[in-house]
Motif scaffolding. Structure first.
Motif, short mmCIF file in Angstrom:
data_model
loop_
_atom_site.label_atom_id
_atom_site.label_comp_id
_atom_site.label_asym_id
_atom_site.label_seq_id
_atom_site.Cartn_x
_atom_site.Cartn_y
_atom_site.Cartn_z
N ALA A 1 -13.95 -2.81 -2.36
CA ALA A 1 -14.70 -1.72 -1.70
C ALA A 1 -16.24 -1.56 -2.09
CB ALA A 1 -14.08 -0.42 -1.66
N ASN A 2 -16.36 -1.88 -3.41
CA ASN A 2 -17.75 -1.90 -3.67
C ASN A 2 -18.63 -3.10 -3.49
OD1 ASN A 2 -17.55 0.60 -5.03
ND2 ASN A 2 -16.76 -0.29 -6.85
N VAL A 3 -17.89 -4.18 -3.28
CA VAL A 3 -18.60 -5.10 -2.94
C VAL A 3 -19.01 -5.11 -1.21
CG1 VAL A 3 -18.22 -7.81 -2.22
CG2 VAL A 3 -17.48 -6.83 -4.55
N LEU A 4 -17.93 -4.53 -0.55
CA LEU A 4 -18.35 -4.29 1.08
C LEU A 4 -19.45 -3.51 1.20
CD1 LEU A 4 -14.55 -4.11 2.34
CD2 LEU A 4 -16.19 -5.96 2.52
N THR A 5 -19.58 -2.49 0.35
CA THR A 5 -20.65 -1.43 0.50
C THR A 5 -22.03 -1.92 -0.11
OG1 THR A 5 -20.08 -0.19 -1.49
CG2 THR A 5 -18.82 0.49 0.78
N MET A 6 -22.28 -2.78 -0.81
CA MET A 6 -23.02 -3.45 -1.14
C MET A 6 -24.27 -3.79 -0.48
SD MET A 6 -23.63 -6.50 -4.23
CE MET A 6 -21.96 -5.79 -4.99
N PRO A 7 -24.09 -4.29 0.81
CA PRO A 7 -25.23 -4.42 1.77
C PRO A 7 -25.88 -3.21 2.14
CG PRO A 7 -23.54 -5.99 2.27
CD PRO A 7 -22.93 -5.02 1.22
N VAL A 8 -24.86 -2.15 2.28
CA VAL A 8 -25.54 -1.07 2.72
C VAL A 8 -26.31 -0.34 1.54
CG1 VAL A 8 -24.66 1.67 3.49
CG2 VAL A 8 -23.29 -0.31 4.29
N ILE B 1 -5.79 7.04 0.07
CA ILE B 1 -4.83 6.34 0.44
C ILE B 1 -3.83 5.61 -0.64
CG2 ILE B 1 -4.09 3.90 1.57
CD1 ILE B 1 -6.61 4.30 3.22
N MET B 2 -4.46 5.39 -1.87
CA MET B 2 -3.87 4.93 -3.13
C MET B 2 -3.06 6.27 -3.63
SD MET B 2 -6.82 2.97 -4.99
CE MET B 2 -7.93 1.74 -4.33
N ALA B 3 -3.65 7.34 -3.64
CA ALA B 3 -2.80 8.33 -4.16
C ALA B 3 -1.43 8.63 -3.10
CB ALA B 3 -3.61 9.84 -3.95
N LEU B 4 -1.63 8.52 -1.72
CA LEU B 4 -0.47 8.88 -0.87
C LEU B 4 0.43 7.97 -1.24
CD1 LEU B 4 0.93 9.69 1.84
CD2 LEU B 4 -0.47 8.29 2.91
N TYR B 5 0.12 6.38 -1.41
CA TYR B 5 1.15 5.43 -1.74
C TYR B 5 1.95 5.62 -2.90
CZ TYR B 5 0.80 2.78 2.68
OH TYR B 5 0.97 2.45 4.03
N MET C 1 -4.77 -1.36 -7.47
CA MET C 1 -5.80 -0.49 -6.98
C MET C 1 -7.07 -0.64 -7.53
SD MET C 1 -3.14 2.99 -7.44
CE MET C 1 -1.75 3.25 -6.49
N LEU C 2 -7.23 -1.12 -8.73
CA LEU C 2 -8.51 -1.38 -9.14
C LEU C 2 -9.27 -2.60 -8.32
CD1 LEU C 2 -7.78 -1.19 -12.87
CD2 LEU C 2 -9.38 0.20 -11.59
N VAL C 3 -8.47 -3.55 -8.20
CA VAL C 3 -8.88 -4.51 -6.99
C VAL C 3 -9.61 -4.18 -5.67
CG1 VAL C 3 -8.30 -6.71 -6.30
CG2 VAL C 3 -7.61 -6.33 -8.27
N LEU C 4 -8.72 -3.15 -5.31
CA LEU C 4 -9.13 -2.74 -3.92
C LEU C 4 -10.22 -1.77 -4.26
CD1 LEU C 4 -5.91 -1.26 -2.42
CD2 LEU C 4 -7.13 -3.24 -1.62
N LEU C 5 -10.62 -1.23 -5.15
CA LEU C 5 -11.88 -0.44 -5.36
C LEU C 5 -12.94 -1.43 -5.52
CD1 LEU C 5 -10.65 2.61 -7.65
CD2 LEU C 5 -11.33 2.68 -5.31
N ILE C 6 -12.86 -2.53 -6.42
CA ILE C 6 -13.73 -3.36 -6.60
C ILE C 6 -14.20 -3.87 -5.34
CG2 ILE C 6 -14.57 -5.77 -7.64
CD1 ILE C 6 -12.81 -4.72 -10.19
#
Length: 274
Positions: A215-222, A245-249, A208-213
């Motif tokens: 996501a932060n990389v993906l939103t960096m250009p924005v 999604i993480m909470a659901l799983y 989950m931490l890897v996914l959050l990191i």
């Protein structure tokens, strides 16, 4: 003493993913209402304060303290709402009974108070042990003893958290609304599987931490190119979506952990052998 059932982490994850996929429309709808919506509202309207470079450590800590004090009136109903969502999802994912969405939410309403009481009781127990251990070691060995005490308390809290991790499914699926009895039942079910469960939960948290990191990389250009308010909204939306999604799983995983450790329900056994 042998565990009641040996935990299989691979099977738990596979069955959790299958359960979410099989009930995709309803579980995503519930997750959207109980997890995504409150998290998105909170992230947009109650962002953490930005500490100025000119602030010293005391001023920064005061700003953070004031922020958390100001959001307490929001966090309490949000915690209740998300607890209701977790219990409702656990009921919905109970493949033995296959309740409707309405039945799952009604069961969630019945189970949310016992669940919160169980959390409070376990938290108070851990805090009491922490005070005693840290106090004794701190008095006996000063700062070194305090550090050792803190380490012992953290390890103790992690182990207890693992042993009590299926309290919510016990309440939701077994309809055990006595919080003390639900805690005892979870403790008994996880007996002999603490190390396996701890490793499994740790891997989930790391993923989950890897996914959050990511996501932060993906939103960096924005964040670099868009106006500040747009960037903040996009970042809040992406983080809230991933967290939901993480909470659901994670809820689905807890359902399967409980199912493995508890075995088939009495109703299923009656149907098989009746």
């Amino acid at each position: 003493m042998e565990p009641l059932n040996k935990f299989d982490s691979s099977r738990a994850w596979t069955q959790a993913a299958q359960a979410v996929s099989a009930n995709r429309e309803v579980v995503l709808a519930l997750a959207g209402v109980f997890f995504l919506l409150p998290q998105l509202v909170f992230a947009i309207f109650f962002p953490p304060p930005e500490t100025a470079a000119s602030m010293n450590q005391t001023q920064a800590m005061e700003a953070v303290k004031a922020y958390y004090m100001s959001i307490v009136p929001i966090m309490v109903p949000m915690a209740l709402f998300q607890a209701l969502g977790s219990i409702s999802l656990l009921c919905l994912l109970d493949s033995d009974r296959r309740p409707t969405v309405g039945e799952a939410i009604r069961a969630g309403v019945k189970g949310v108070v016992p669940y919160l009481l169980a959390q409070i009781l376990s938290g108070m127990g851990i805090a009491a042990v922490a005070l005693v251990v840290a106090g004794v070691l701190g008095a006996a060995a000063g700062m070194v003893g305090g550090v050792i005490g803190l380490t012992v308390v953290l390890l103790f809290a992690v182990v207890v958290g693992v042993r009590l991790s299926v309290t919510a499914p016990v309440i939701a699926v077994e309809h055990q609304f006595n919080p003390v009895a639900a805690l005892v039942r979870s403790w008994k079910l996880t007996r002999g599987n603490t190390a396996r469960l701890l490793g499994f939960y740790a891997l989930l948290v790391i993923a989950m931490l890897v996914l959050l990191i990511f996501a932060n990389v993906l939103t960096m250009p924005v964040a670099l190119l868009a106006p500040v308010e747009v960037a903040r909204f996009v970042a809040a939306a992406v983080e809230s979506l991933l967290a939901s999604i993480m909470a659901l799983y994670f809820v689905a995983v807890l359902a399967q952990v409980h199912r493995q450790l508890a075995g088939p329900s009495a109703q299923v056994q009656a149907d098989l052998f009746g």
